[in-house]
Enzyme design. Sequence first.
Site, PDB file in Angstrom:
ATOM      1  N   GLU A 194       1.507  -0.773  14.284  1.00 51.24           N
ATOM      2  CA  GLU A 194       0.490  -0.346  13.097  1.00 51.24           C
ATOM      3  C   GLU A 194      -0.940  -0.297  13.692  1.00 51.24           C
ATOM      4  O   GLU A 194      -1.503  -1.219  13.878  1.00 51.24           O
ATOM      5  CB  GLU A 194       0.225  -0.792  11.704  1.00 51.24           C
ATOM      6  CG  GLU A 194       1.119  -0.511  10.872  1.00 51.24           C
ATOM      7  CD  GLU A 194       0.959  -0.758   9.474  1.00 51.24           C
ATOM      8  OE1 GLU A 194      -0.550  -1.345   8.805  1.00 51.24           O
ATOM      9  OE2 GLU A 194       2.502  -1.386   8.475  1.00 51.24           O
ATOM     10  N   TYR A 242      -6.614  -2.817  13.402  1.00 54.12           N
ATOM     11  CA  TYR A 242      -7.063  -2.105  13.039  1.00 54.12           C
ATOM     12  C   TYR A 242      -8.407  -2.556  13.010  1.00 54.12           C
ATOM     13  O   TYR A 242      -9.318  -2.341  12.552  1.00 54.12           O
ATOM     14  CB  TYR A 242      -7.427  -2.230  11.286  1.00 54.12           C
ATOM     15  CG  TYR A 242      -6.364  -1.321  11.204  1.00 54.12           C
ATOM     16  CD1 TYR A 242      -4.522  -2.294  11.071  1.00 54.12           C
ATOM     17  CD2 TYR A 242      -5.416   0.102  10.894  1.00 54.12           C
ATOM     18  CE1 TYR A 242      -3.421  -1.881  10.236  1.00 54.12           C
ATOM     19  CE2 TYR A 242      -4.192   0.791   9.927  1.00 54.12           C
ATOM     20  CZ  TYR A 242      -3.631  -0.219  10.354  1.00 54.12           C
ATOM     21  OH  TYR A 242      -2.266   0.124   9.745  1.00 54.12           O
ATOM     22  N   ASP A 270       0.858  -0.574  -0.023  1.00 60.41           N
ATOM     23  CA  ASP A 270      -0.115   0.412  -0.348  1.00 60.41           C
ATOM     24  C   ASP A 270       0.844   1.292   0.005  1.00 60.41           C
ATOM     25  O   ASP A 270       0.629   2.266   0.947  1.00 60.41           O
ATOM     26  CB  ASP A 270      -1.187   0.200   1.333  1.00 60.41           C
ATOM     27  CG  ASP A 270      -1.961   1.202   1.272  1.00 60.41           C
ATOM     28  OD1 ASP A 270      -2.164   1.749   2.219  1.00 60.41           O
ATOM     29  OD2 ASP A 270      -2.635   1.510   0.166  1.00 60.41           O
ATOM     30  N   GLU A 302       3.685  -7.980   6.922  1.00 55.89           N
ATOM     31  CA  GLU A 302       2.869  -8.733   6.896  1.00 55.89           C
ATOM     32  C   GLU A 302       2.646  -9.609   5.874  1.00 55.89           C
ATOM     33  O   GLU A 302       1.476  -9.915   4.894  1.00 55.89           O
ATOM     34  CB  GLU A 302       1.356  -7.598   6.540  1.00 55.89           C
ATOM     35  CG  GLU A 302       1.132  -6.537   7.530  1.00 55.89           C
ATOM     36  CD  GLU A 302       0.230  -5.214   7.441  1.00 55.89           C
ATOM     37  OE1 GLU A 302       0.016  -5.008   6.395  1.00 55.89           O
ATOM     38  OE2 GLU A 302      -0.288  -4.755   8.506  1.00 55.89           O
TER      39      GLU A 302
HETATM   40  C1  LIG Z   1      -4.390  -4.176   7.523  1.00 51.09           C
HETATM   41  C2  LIG Z   1      -3.549  -3.871   6.550  1.00 51.09           C
HETATM   42  C3  LIG Z   1      -3.187  -1.680   6.979  1.00 51.09           C
HETATM   43  C4  LIG Z   1      -2.177  -2.081   6.093  1.00 51.09           C
HETATM   44  N1  LIG Z   1      -0.456  -2.237   6.748  1.00 51.09           N
HETATM   45  C5  LIG Z   1       0.944  -2.323   6.106  1.00 51.09           C
HETATM   46  C6  LIG Z   1       0.215  -0.444   5.013  1.00 51.09           C
HETATM   47  O1  LIG Z   1       1.231   0.168   4.090  1.00 51.09           O
HETATM   48  C7  LIG Z   1      -0.401  -0.209   5.180  1.00 51.09           C
HETATM   49  O2  LIG Z   1      -0.792   1.627   4.788  1.00 51.09           O
HETATM   50  C8  LIG Z   1      -2.144  -0.033   5.837  1.00 51.09           C
HETATM   51  C9  LIG Z   1      -2.971   0.506   5.296  1.00 51.09           C
HETATM   52  O3  LIG Z   1      -3.799  -0.468   4.373  1.00 51.09           O
HETATM   53  O4  LIG Z   1      -3.376   1.704   6.127  1.00 51.09           O
END
Ligand SMILES: CCC[C@@H]1NC[C@@H](O)[C@H](O)[C@H]1C(=O)O
Length: 600
Positions: free
Chosen positions: A512, A474, A167, A418
């Site tokens: 995160e 999240y 992302d 991840e």
């Molecule tokens: C549930 C995975 C969340 C994800 N995690 C990796 C980041 O690089 C993304 O930006 C973040 C997002 O989706 O904001």
Amino acid sequence: MLNFSELYPCSNQARMAQLLDGMWKFRFDPEEKGLQEGWQHKLPDPISMPVPASFSDFFTTKEERDFCGDFWYETEVFIPREWEKQELEIRFGSITHRAGVYCNGSLTTTHEGGFLPVVARVTDHVKFGEINTFIVKANNELNEESLPCGATMVLSDGRKLARPYFDFFNYSGIQRSVWLVSKPGESIEDFIVDYELNGEDAIVHYQIITNGNHDVSFELYDEDKQQVAKSTGTKGSVTVSKAHLWNVGKAYLYQAVMRIWDGETLIDEYSSKIGIRTVKIAGKEIQINGKAVYLKGFGKHEDFEVIGRGFSWGVLKRDFECMKWIGANCFRTSHYPYAEEWYQFADEEGFLIIDEVPAVGMMRSTRNFADAGTGKFTRFFETPTVPNLLKNHLQAVEEMIVRDKNHPSVIAWSLFNEPETTSEESKEYFTKIFAAARTLDPQNRPMTGAFEKNSQPELCKCYQLCDFICLNRYYGWYIKGGPELVDAREAFLIEMNKWKDKNLNIPFVFTEFGTDTMAAEHKLPSIMWSQEYQNEYLDMNFEIFDQFEFVQGELVWNFADFQTTEGIMRVNGNKKGIFNRVRQPKSAAFVLKKRWESLD
Ligand SMILES: CCC[C@@H]1NC[C@@H](O)[C@H](O)[C@H]1C(=O)O
């Protein structure tokens, strides 16, 4: 073992480093004809291109912004006759994602991986006392064998398009500084330092790696430039009495000066700032110099308007000022090793860094954020590409640890972000990665990785490899968001109690948690994407974190809004920033400042 030195360039009486940043020549090569047409000698009809910078956001057409494939850079450098007896290298902070480097038309090196140095020995190809031409052939395609992972598709008009499994925008180019280095034939190639605290004193264990056999000296100077220790020999220990320790928020840096001698004649010299400190995991604590530290800060990106992922001292300075203002003490280099200058400044400012290798996208999805936590299983580690991916992953881990091992700010290594971690194959894969990484760090810093929600305690087969566990969670955003926030809290609590029941007795850090938030959106009562919701979400997360003593850190996602691939869930990028993309605060910044300034 690397076949090149990753030491950061420096100039002194024995060696010189000339910065080559500026406007280079540039050319896209969509037909991949450059090599056969001899572009390695000279670029035909080039345009101008700033270095360091990503190329994408300078342009006004989609074809150029989204370019995927081969592209070329060129610059010319005068090399003085005085350097005739020296060894010459050209050193790129990085070239994303892969490159070949030519000097006067000859290929001098190739490199796979877009976030660590590319160093080419060019001594045999340069013309002393003349102008020399350096040319880079680069490529930014994504695949499942190199890091970061993704795919490349071909559009109906024949253009290639990057399809990241991650992302963040696939910014590419020469995004960090470039140096021409001249050094003696017999030179210092690397050095290692490690520390033992002994009451008020400290023991500094050192090792100096050279490519010759002459005598070597090691000296330490304090911030008043007074010599506090000296030794001879490529390996040894010195005692610093009443040592000034490096600490979080209270940096102290000594200058280590290493020299090679032929009798009284100096052959080579290399100096570097070092910080005397220890890092240890002790039960549920992360300890710096034997004292527990609670990590407060962010997952970041190297990302800014116009320059993309290009290095900028100005952006670096603003980011550190914002992090000091908000009361942060740590950041993760998500999702790739950053430019060395970030670590140098963190050393100066007393910040802690979790240094992350670009192992992101190891879950086959171009919307990992949507699929993470859904239990989606893509058998990522059961494909024929895995052996090559493992090779490139091991190389990136080695280059990252060798490059960053002497920074006091670096307190841990994150070996993934991840991936799939619930299959036997993923366990087999990451067991190899962690085993290799543990042989590379002379300071034996803790190893970890960031797990997304599929990696539940009863399913995950890789958390056992970690010295502390990093969770990306999240609840209240991707899971039970908005009006279901109350249920998100319950679900979060259920998972946290499952981890608690494991009685692992190691620290957990949230690397995160966050919500997409439009800086202009206000809503009473709140809705998702409003600033009010970001604050409510954060309050719920903090209330959960504070219930578990093994939670020893909270790194919000993200420090600032950042560019991603376009899509229905991205509004000109990811808006989970606590600051907007030009580093102005959303209201959540004041919520965090209040909390973090109250935490010890
Ligand atoms: C549930 C995975 C969340 C994800 N995690 C990796 C980041 O690089 C993304 O930006 C973040 C997002 O989706 O904001």
